[in-house]
Enzyme design. Sequence first.
Site: not given
Ligand code: NAP
Length: 289
Positions: A240, A96, A171
């Site tokens: 965010k 997102t 989104k």
């Molecule tokens: P998350 O669990 O926090 O995972 C984030 C991912 O990004 C991890 O693999 C993290 O790596 C990586 N990352 C963050 N900063 C980085 C950097 N500077 N360099 C390289 N890798 C980096 O988040 P998530 O819930 O899976 O969400 C991922 C995306 O989908 C976000 O944009 C979120 O808004 C969106 N989203 C989330 C949901 C939900 O319900 N969770 C639903 C729809 C959309 P590390 O493991 O090393 O930290």
Amino acid sequence: MARVGFVGLGIMGAPMCANVLAKGHDVTVYNRSREKMAPLIAKGAEGASSVEELVRQSEIVITMLSDPTAVWEVIAETAGVLSSLGPGKTYIDMSTVSPESSREIAVRVHKTGADFLEAPVLGSRKPATEGNLIILAGGNPDVAKRMEPLLLTMGSKVVYVGEVGLAAHMKLIINQMMGTLLCVFSEAALTGMAAGIPAEKILDVIESSVVGCQAIRIKGKDMLGERAFAVHFPLKHALKDMRLAVLAGDAQGIPTPVTAAAYQLFSIAKERGYAEHDSSAVLRALTDK
Ligand code: NAP
């Protein structure tokens, strides 16, 4: 079957990647924290030692990362995605991000000769695990059509929204509404409980009313009861998204006072230590009890 590279194995990325793998694609994975690669490697994915290596051996590269900053770090740094993309490859960003960021990424990707698709998702950990996400596609419609079978390994429906940037916008609309809803639900329900209406009664009446909805059905009981805030969608990401929604309003000349107020509540909840909890912990901006 395609050779797919998947970067970002967090709450969403790991189960999404597992579903791509389960449908028989050749998958290479990379994650900043390497230990998150192990469960996917155990399921048959190949582990890359760098983003560059992953992109070199993939036809299609998918990223599922925290925010625009993370995406730019992964694609634009030396040995990032852009350095190894080229004609014949497709890059899909499912994170997102802001519409502006997505449009800039498209320009940079197209300069390499590769195709680009933005494909943010609706649904949290459970639909990601079950392959039931709703996937919003933005970009060239032919690329969207070509990528649809792959996207459908992760979701039950792909909605082509329009040119690049519009799926990112769509989104944000959903998360903007979800975030503000959680805030007003917290305010209203806490007020009702303070006045003496039992939590179960509040939830029951909301469910029977015009404002009953899936969001409150999923999160309401915990918010008014145990308050474990088990993480599905981290509060830091909701914060965010509220910020990105305010910026999107600014860019379009549409005032967003409600979203701005909700942004403040999410900020307070983060300051109180709830960044890694579920977004429903925004209720903690209003009460310590
Ligand atoms: P998350 O669990 O926090 O995972 C984030 C991912 O990004 C991890 O693999 C993290 O790596 C990586 N990352 C963050 N900063 C980085 C950097 N500077 N360099 C390289 N890798 C980096 O988040 P998530 O819930 O899976 O969400 C991922 C995306 O989908 C976000 O944009 C979120 O808004 C969106 N989203 C989330 C949901 C939900 O319900 N969770 C639903 C729809 C959309 P590390 O493991 O090393 O930290």
